[in-house]
Write a protein that holds these residues in place. Structure first.
Motif, PDB file in Angstrom:
ATOM      1  N   GLU A   1       0.924  -1.425   0.076  1.00  0.00           N
ATOM      2  CA  GLU A   1      -0.145  -0.385  -0.056  1.00  0.00           C
ATOM      3  C   GLU A   1       0.809   0.882   0.291  1.00  0.00           C
ATOM      4  N   LYS A   2       0.110   2.225  -0.555  1.00  0.00           N
ATOM      5  CA  LYS A   2       1.490   3.424  -0.966  1.00  0.00           C
ATOM      6  C   LYS A   2       1.640   3.835   0.806  1.00  0.00           C
ATOM      7  N   ASP A   3       3.143   4.143   0.949  1.00  0.00           N
ATOM      8  CA  ASP A   3       3.423   5.291   1.932  1.00  0.00           C
ATOM      9  C   ASP A   3       3.577   3.673   3.301  1.00  0.00           C
ATOM     10  N   ARG A   4       3.392   2.539   2.652  1.00  0.00           N
ATOM     11  CA  ARG A   4       3.469   1.450   3.966  1.00  0.00           C
ATOM     12  C   ARG A   4       4.660   0.293   3.799  1.00  0.00           C
ATOM     13  N   ASP A   5       5.180  -0.188   4.513  1.00  0.00           N
ATOM     14  CA  ASP A   5       6.104  -1.051   4.512  1.00  0.00           C
ATOM     15  C   ASP A   5       5.874  -2.392   4.342  1.00  0.00           C
ATOM     16  N   ASP A   6       5.303  -2.333   4.718  1.00  0.00           N
ATOM     17  CA  ASP A   6       4.931  -4.153   4.845  1.00  0.00           C
ATOM     18  C   ASP A   6       4.156  -4.301   2.689  1.00  0.00           C
ATOM     19  N   ILE A   7       4.586  -6.240   3.090  1.00  0.00           N
ATOM     20  CA  ILE A   7       3.948  -6.378   2.241  1.00  0.00           C
ATOM     21  C   ILE A   7       2.084  -7.089   2.104  1.00  0.00           C
ATOM     22  N   VAL A   8       1.471  -6.373   0.824  1.00  0.00           N
ATOM     23  CA  VAL A   8      -0.177  -6.834   0.643  1.00  0.00           C
ATOM     24  C   VAL A   8      -0.025  -8.133   0.414  1.00  0.00           C
ATOM     25  N   SER A   9       0.907  -8.509  -1.053  1.00  0.00           N
ATOM     26  CA  SER A   9       0.638  -9.427  -1.568  1.00  0.00           C
ATOM     27  C   SER A   9       2.042  -9.702  -2.531  1.00  0.00           C
ATOM     28  N   THR A  10       2.475 -11.252  -3.163  1.00  0.00           N
ATOM     29  CA  THR A  10       3.810 -11.709  -3.319  1.00  0.00           C
ATOM     30  C   THR A  10       3.424 -12.459  -4.801  1.00  0.00           C
ATOM     31  N   VAL A  11       3.560 -11.763  -6.237  1.00  0.00           N
ATOM     32  CA  VAL A  11       3.297 -12.395  -7.279  1.00  0.00           C
ATOM     33  C   VAL A  11       4.288 -12.955  -7.676  1.00  0.00           C
ATOM     34  N   THR A  12       4.065 -14.184  -8.204  1.00  0.00           N
ATOM     35  CA  THR A  12       5.388 -14.268  -9.281  1.00  0.00           C
ATOM     36  C   THR A  12       4.547 -15.392 -10.966  1.00  0.00           C
ATOM     37  N   SER A  13       5.425 -14.686 -11.335  1.00  0.00           N
ATOM     38  CA  SER A  13       5.567 -15.400 -13.507  1.00  0.00           C
ATOM     39  C   SER A  13       6.354 -16.131 -13.668  1.00  0.00           C
ATOM     40  N   THR A  14       6.397 -16.979 -14.523  1.00  0.00           N
ATOM     41  CA  THR A  14       6.371 -17.858 -15.036  1.00  0.00           C
ATOM     42  C   THR A  14       7.135 -17.198 -15.866  1.00  0.00           C
ATOM     43  N   TYR A  15       8.199 -17.248 -17.545  1.00  0.00           N
ATOM     44  CA  TYR A  15       7.530 -17.524 -18.583  1.00  0.00           C
ATOM     45  C   TYR A  15       8.794 -18.679 -19.856  1.00  0.00           C
ATOM     46  N   VAL A  16       8.504 -18.660 -20.283  1.00  0.00           N
ATOM     47  CA  VAL A  16       8.934 -19.398 -21.212  1.00  0.00           C
ATOM     48  C   VAL A  16       9.484 -19.262 -22.342  1.00  0.00           C
ATOM     49  N   LEU A  17      10.497 -18.475 -22.537  1.00  0.00           N
ATOM     50  CA  LEU A  17      11.254 -17.611 -23.651  1.00  0.00           C
ATOM     51  C   LEU A  17      11.937 -18.457 -24.420  1.00  0.00           C
ATOM     52  N   ARG A  18      10.794 -19.256 -25.323  1.00  0.00           N
ATOM     53  CA  ARG A  18      11.006 -20.956 -26.261  1.00  0.00           C
ATOM     54  C   ARG A  18      11.944 -19.978 -27.200  1.00  0.00           C
ATOM     55  N   GLY A  19      13.071 -18.766 -27.570  1.00  0.00           N
ATOM     56  CA  GLY A  19      14.081 -19.222 -28.332  1.00  0.00           C
ATOM     57  C   GLY A  19      14.455 -18.499 -27.859  1.00  0.00           C
ATOM     58  N   ASP A  20      15.234 -18.265 -26.908  1.00  0.00           N
ATOM     59  CA  ASP A  20      16.075 -17.438 -26.382  1.00  0.00           C
ATOM     60  C   ASP A  20      16.820 -18.730 -25.502  1.00  0.00           C
ATOM     61  N   GLY A  21      17.042 -20.213 -26.220  1.00  0.00           N
ATOM     62  CA  GLY A  21      17.635 -20.922 -24.956  1.00  0.00           C
ATOM     63  C   GLY A  21      19.347 -20.914 -25.599  1.00  0.00           C
ATOM     64  N   GLY A  22      20.142 -21.395 -24.588  1.00  0.00           N
ATOM     65  CA  GLY A  22      20.979 -20.829 -25.464  1.00  0.00           C
ATOM     66  C   GLY A  22      22.142 -19.535 -24.797  1.00  0.00           C
ATOM     67  N   CYS A  23      21.705 -18.854 -23.512  1.00  0.00           N
ATOM     68  CA  CYS A  23      21.832 -17.733 -23.049  1.00  0.00           C
ATOM     69  C   CYS A  23      22.586 -17.142 -21.943  1.00  0.00           C
ATOM     70  N   GLY A  24      22.544 -18.544 -21.102  1.00  0.00           N
ATOM     71  CA  GLY A  24      23.298 -19.333 -19.778  1.00  0.00           C
ATOM     72  C   GLY A  24      21.691 -18.916 -18.542  1.00  0.00           C
ATOM     73  N   SER A  25      22.382 -19.389 -17.579  1.00  0.00           N
ATOM     74  CA  SER A  25      21.966 -19.444 -16.715  1.00  0.00           C
ATOM     75  C   SER A  25      22.140 -18.389 -15.131  1.00  0.00           C
ATOM     76  N   THR A  26      21.003 -18.367 -14.666  1.00  0.00           N
ATOM     77  CA  THR A  26      21.455 -17.837 -13.144  1.00  0.00           C
ATOM     78  C   THR A  26      21.255 -18.573 -11.640  1.00  0.00           C
ATOM     79  N   ILE A  27      20.342 -19.723 -11.896  1.00  0.00           N
ATOM     80  CA  ILE A  27      20.306 -20.618 -11.185  1.00  0.00           C
ATOM     81  C   ILE A  27      19.856 -21.917 -11.673  1.00  0.00           C
ATOM     82  N   ALA A  28      20.408 -22.593 -11.013  1.00  0.00           N
ATOM     83  CA  ALA A  28      20.614 -24.431 -11.722  1.00  0.00           C
ATOM     84  C   ALA A  28      18.893 -24.725 -11.630  1.00  0.00           C
ATOM     85  N   ASN A  29      18.322 -25.004 -10.549  1.00  0.00           N
ATOM     86  CA  ASN A  29      16.669 -25.426 -10.288  1.00  0.00           C
ATOM     87  C   ASN A  29      15.390 -25.098 -10.607  1.00  0.00           C
TER      88      ASN A  29
END
Length: 285
Positions: free
Chosen positions: A126-154
């Protein structure tokens, strides 16, 4: 994809005021209000005592089509929305302003010609507050971008659906005009409205937004597992399997294990699983 530039990407905080009209419009877009005399529908579609439907956290403070930025060199035409989740720490309220802060939490390279996975996290405050009201995650499949390198293993583990018969089943009809209403909540991708562009993308007609299908599944969980009390829903996650066409019937199978509910959704008309590996966390009554 240019991995170095992607990892250097910084998102400016995105503030969005959600008016009662915004909240009602979102709810109408996922089909709430089809039973206009039902108080379970009116709590999300009538301004007197209005509540925000839980899955609206997915769409507010949206960063737009940032993966199309030329310097990132992402083959954006081949992007698929693979997975989505949200956790609600405090319910949203109509008439307030919320700020979304984004970060790229990881990239997994599946190899040249095999694509890559990109994980994005949004924290809503909420504006002007520090506590988190919601955490949202999204996963995108980049079908044309293999071979770019990883930052996490699993990749994060996928929730497994029980092998026993479902404990509950909930059927929700989608409206023929659902995509045309839902797009007014911020996703104006023309494949959800333009028949010719939808056909060029490989669909027989415009498809429903994936996050709209998520909203429909949330309706099923709220009705079946939460006694239509949105404050009991704490978290949901799922994997997108196949698109829904507006006007189709989404049937959600649900398995209960204490306060954790597994689910998957299929379209009755085509007997196709459209949402899979679903998990919902519900507060005890």
């Amino acid at each position: 994809m240019n991995l170095e530039r992607l990892l250097a990407k910084r998102f400016s905080p995105i503030a969005q005021h959600i008016s009662p009209q915004d909240c009602i419009l979102y709810s109408l877009g996922i089909g709430i209000g089809a039973a206009p005399s039902d108080r379970n529908h009116l709590q999300f579609t009538y301004e007197d005592g209005l509540k925000v439907f839980p899955s609206m956290v997915n769409v507010i403070s949206h960063p737009g089509a940032w993966l199309k930025e030329p310097e990132l060199e992402v083959d954006w035409v081949k992007i698929l929305h693979g997975e989505q989740s949200f956790a609600i720490h405090r319910p949203l309220e109509p008439g307030k302003t919320y700020v979304g802060s984004y970060r790229i939490s990881g990239v997994i390279d599946k190899g040249a010609g095999k694509g890559a996975m990109l994980y994005l996290e949004k924290q809503l405050r909420e504006k002007d507050r520090d506590d988190i009201v919601s955490t949202v995650t999204s996963t995108y499949v980049l079908r044309g971008d293999g071979g770019c390198g990883s930052t996490i293993a699993n990749a994060p583990p996928v929730h497994s659906i029980p092998e026993r018969p479902a404990d509950f089943e909930c059927s929700v009809d989608t409206l023929p005009q659902a995509a045309l209403i839902y797009r007014l909540s911020g996703d104006y991708n023309p494949i959800h409205a333009d028949p010719e562009l939808a056909k060029k993308a490989g669909f027989e007609r415009p498809i429903l937004h994936g996050l709209c299908s998520f909203g429909v599944a949330t309706r099923a969980i709220l009705q079946t597992c939460c006694d239509n009390r949105p404050e009991r829903l704490r978290a949901m996650q799922l994997r997108f399997s196949s698109p829904v066409y507006p006007g189709e019937t989404v049937v959600t199978e649900i398995w209960r294990d204490s306060e954790i509910f597994s689910f998957r959704s299929r379209v009755a008309e085509r007997d196709v699983v459209v949402l899979n590996n679903g998990r919902a966390e519900v507060e005890a009554a």
